[in-house]
Design an enzyme around this catalytic site. Structure first.
Site, PDB file in Angstrom:
ATOM      1  N   ASN A 138     -20.129  20.680 -77.827  1.00 13.53           N
ATOM      2  CA  ASN A 138     -20.290  21.706 -78.753  1.00 13.53           C
ATOM      3  C   ASN A 138     -19.382  23.006 -78.729  1.00 13.53           C
ATOM      4  OD1 ASN A 138     -21.634  23.579 -80.539  1.00 13.53           O
ATOM      5  ND2 ASN A 138     -23.505  23.799 -79.465  1.00 13.53           N
ATOM      6  N   TRP A 139     -18.566  23.110 -79.474  1.00 12.53           N
ATOM      7  CA  TRP A 139     -17.671  24.077 -79.191  1.00 12.53           C
ATOM      8  C   TRP A 139     -18.266  25.550 -79.229  1.00 12.53           C
ATOM      9  CZ3 TRP A 139     -12.248  22.387 -81.257  1.00 12.53           C
ATOM     10  CH2 TRP A 139     -11.604  21.382 -80.518  1.00 12.53           C
ATOM     11  N   LYS A 140     -19.214  25.861 -79.780  1.00 13.11           N
ATOM     12  CA  LYS A 140     -19.499  27.036 -80.513  1.00 13.11           C
ATOM     13  C   LYS A 140     -18.516  27.681 -81.004  1.00 13.11           C
ATOM     14  CE  LYS A 140     -22.833  26.210 -76.591  1.00 13.11           C
ATOM     15  NZ  LYS A 140     -23.954  26.784 -75.576  1.00 13.11           N
TER      16      LYS A 140
ATOM     17  N   HIS B 213     -29.776  24.343 -83.112  1.00 13.93           N
ATOM     18  CA  HIS B 213     -29.516  24.872 -81.660  1.00 13.93           C
ATOM     19  C   HIS B 213     -30.103  26.130 -81.169  1.00 13.93           C
ATOM     20  CE1 HIS B 213     -26.892  26.215 -78.241  1.00 13.93           C
ATOM     21  NE2 HIS B 213     -26.550  24.855 -77.952  1.00 13.93           N
TER      22      HIS B 213
ATOM     23  N   GLU C 293     -28.902  28.806 -79.881  1.00 19.22           N
ATOM     24  CA  GLU C 293     -28.613  29.769 -80.205  1.00 19.22           C
ATOM     25  C   GLU C 293     -28.842  30.244 -81.558  1.00 19.22           C
ATOM     26  OE1 GLU C 293     -24.809  28.729 -78.509  1.00 19.22           O
ATOM     27  OE2 GLU C 293     -25.486  28.875 -76.584  1.00 19.22           O
TER      28      GLU C 293
ATOM     29  N   GLU D 170     -32.380  20.627 -74.922  1.00 12.46           N
ATOM     30  CA  GLU D 170     -31.500  21.511 -74.406  1.00 12.46           C
ATOM     31  C   GLU D 170     -32.604  22.516 -73.891  1.00 12.46           C
ATOM     32  OE1 GLU D 170     -27.070  21.225 -75.659  1.00 12.46           O
ATOM     33  OE2 GLU D 170     -28.025  22.742 -76.773  1.00 12.46           O
TER      34      GLU D 170
ATOM     35  N   GLY E  39     -25.363  27.427 -70.232  1.00 15.44           N
ATOM     36  CA  GLY E  39     -24.306  28.344 -70.012  1.00 15.44           C
ATOM     37  C   GLY E  39     -24.799  29.171 -68.634  1.00 15.44           C
TER      38      GLY E  39
ATOM     39  N   SER F  83     -25.441  22.968 -69.246  1.00 19.03           N
ATOM     40  CA  SER F  83     -24.415  22.707 -68.049  1.00 19.03           C
ATOM     41  C   SER F  83     -24.256  21.401 -67.404  1.00 19.03           C
ATOM     42  CB  SER F  83     -25.355  23.802 -66.881  1.00 19.03           C
ATOM     43  OG  SER F  83     -25.416  24.897 -67.381  1.00 19.03           O
TER      44      SER F  83
ATOM     45  N   GLY G 158     -21.359  22.019 -73.629  1.00 17.53           N
ATOM     46  CA  GLY G 158     -20.824  23.468 -74.009  1.00 17.53           C
ATOM     47  C   GLY G 158     -19.763  23.786 -73.379  1.00 17.53           C
ATOM     48  N   GLY G 159     -19.664  24.495 -72.309  1.00 20.02           N
ATOM     49  CA  GLY G 159     -18.646  24.970 -71.620  1.00 20.02           C
ATOM     50  C   GLY G 159     -17.597  23.859 -71.214  1.00 20.02           C
TER      51      GLY G 159
HETATM   52  P1  13P Z   1     -23.287  24.447 -71.677  1.00 20.93           P
HETATM   53  O1  13P Z   1     -23.046  23.123 -71.544  1.00 20.93           O
HETATM   54  O2  13P Z   1     -22.450  25.597 -71.969  1.00 20.93           O
HETATM   55  O3  13P Z   1     -24.383  24.776 -70.892  1.00 20.93           O
HETATM   56  O4  13P Z   1     -24.000  24.421 -73.191  1.00 20.93           O
HETATM   57  C1  13P Z   1     -24.959  23.531 -73.430  1.00 20.93           C
HETATM   58  C2  13P Z   1     -25.245  23.668 -74.917  1.00 20.93           C
HETATM   59  O5  13P Z   1     -25.695  24.721 -75.446  1.00 20.93           O
HETATM   60  C3  13P Z   1     -24.571  22.442 -75.887  1.00 20.93           C
HETATM   61  O6  13P Z   1     -24.945  22.787 -76.981  1.00 20.93           O
END
Ligand code: 13P
Length: 249
Positions: free
Chosen positions: A9-11, A94, A96, A166, A172, A213, A234-235
């Site tokens: 998930n690149w966000k 998500h 967020e 999640e 993050g 993470s 994510g990251g």
């Molecule tokens: P991280 O891997 O950066 O913690 O993000 C997880 C995430 O929100 C994937 O959707």
């Protein structure tokens, strides 16, 4: 029995030029993956990602979708528009979106139905905040989010849906849920799906990822847990070397 699925998930990251660089690096690195590989990218990167991954084992997803067919919804994107671009998956609900953009259990359900109606495969996110975990509300929260998300969704759609657990406090933050914490909560989600759709379906068809993470250092341990069918990353999905290590755990 349940095929693992690793999704990035690149966000809100990567321009078209950066997308080209990252996807080009990634393609050979994940070509032999045993898991399904998905990258969920910003709307502006979709066309480039679809073009570059044509004929590879990488599937492209979007990060959200509106529930209406079309109309006066400034700034939104419909399922039709995504399908036209060649999108296969879409992240829905998500944390967020829930936290910053007013996403509710009801809108998650509406988006999911719209996605399915157009043949998109939803990746539905659920998970508790730190406050909820500390208040012993984890089970209540993920059960409610799961039940509401799947309202009026037919069992024959489940093969096309992925759930991502999640925990918000692990996103993050570098703070991963322990593999036991992740497994236990995913078991609660699977039990909820069993109540809705029967044991056999929940056991054989429903794929549930862990997200928060996840990285090359912890992927092996997490993926060894019996309930965890994949990851939403994510990251670590923003660096080809790291994402490929997660994919090839
Ligand atoms: P991280 O891997 O950066 O913690 O993000 C997880 C995430 O929100 C994937 O959707």
């Amino acid at each position: 029995m349940r095929k693992p699925i690793i999704a990035g998930n690149w966000k809100m990251n990567n321009t078209i030029a950066e997308t080209e660089k990252l996807v080009t690096e990634l393609i050979p690195m994940v070509a032999d993956a045993k898991a399904d590989v998905v990258i969920c990218v910003p709307y502006t990167s979709i066309a480039k990602a679809v073009e570059l991954t044509k004929g590879t084992n990488i599937h492209v997803g979007a990060e959200n979708v509106h529930w209406a067919e079309k109309g006066a919804f400034t700034g939104e994107i419909s399922a039709n528009m995504l399908v036209e671009l060649g999108v296969e998956y879409v992240v829905i609900g998500h944390s967020e979106r829930r936290q910053y953009f007013g996403e509710t259990d009801q809108t998650v359900n509406m988006r999911t139905k719209a996605a399915l109606a157009h043949g998109l495969k939803p990746i539905i996110c659920v998970g508790e905040t730190l406050e909820e975990r500390e208040g012993n509300l984890t089970e209540e929260v993920v059960v409610r989010q799961t039940v509401e998300a799947f309202k009026d969704i037919d069992a024959n759609e489940l093969a096309n849906i992925v759930i991502a657990y999640e925990p918000v406090w692990a996103i993050g933050t570098g703070k991963t849920a322990t593999s036991e914490q992740a497994n236990d909560t995913i078991k609660i989600i699977r039990d909820t799906m069993a109540k809705l759709y029967g044991d056999k379906t929940a056991e054989e068809v429903v794929r549930i990822q862990y997200g928060g993470s996840m990285n090359p250092a912890n992927v092996k341990e997490l993926m060894a847990m019996p309930e965890i069918d994949g990851g939403l990353i994510g990251g670590a999905s923003l660096v080809a070397e790291k994402f490929s290590q997660v994919v090839n755990y």
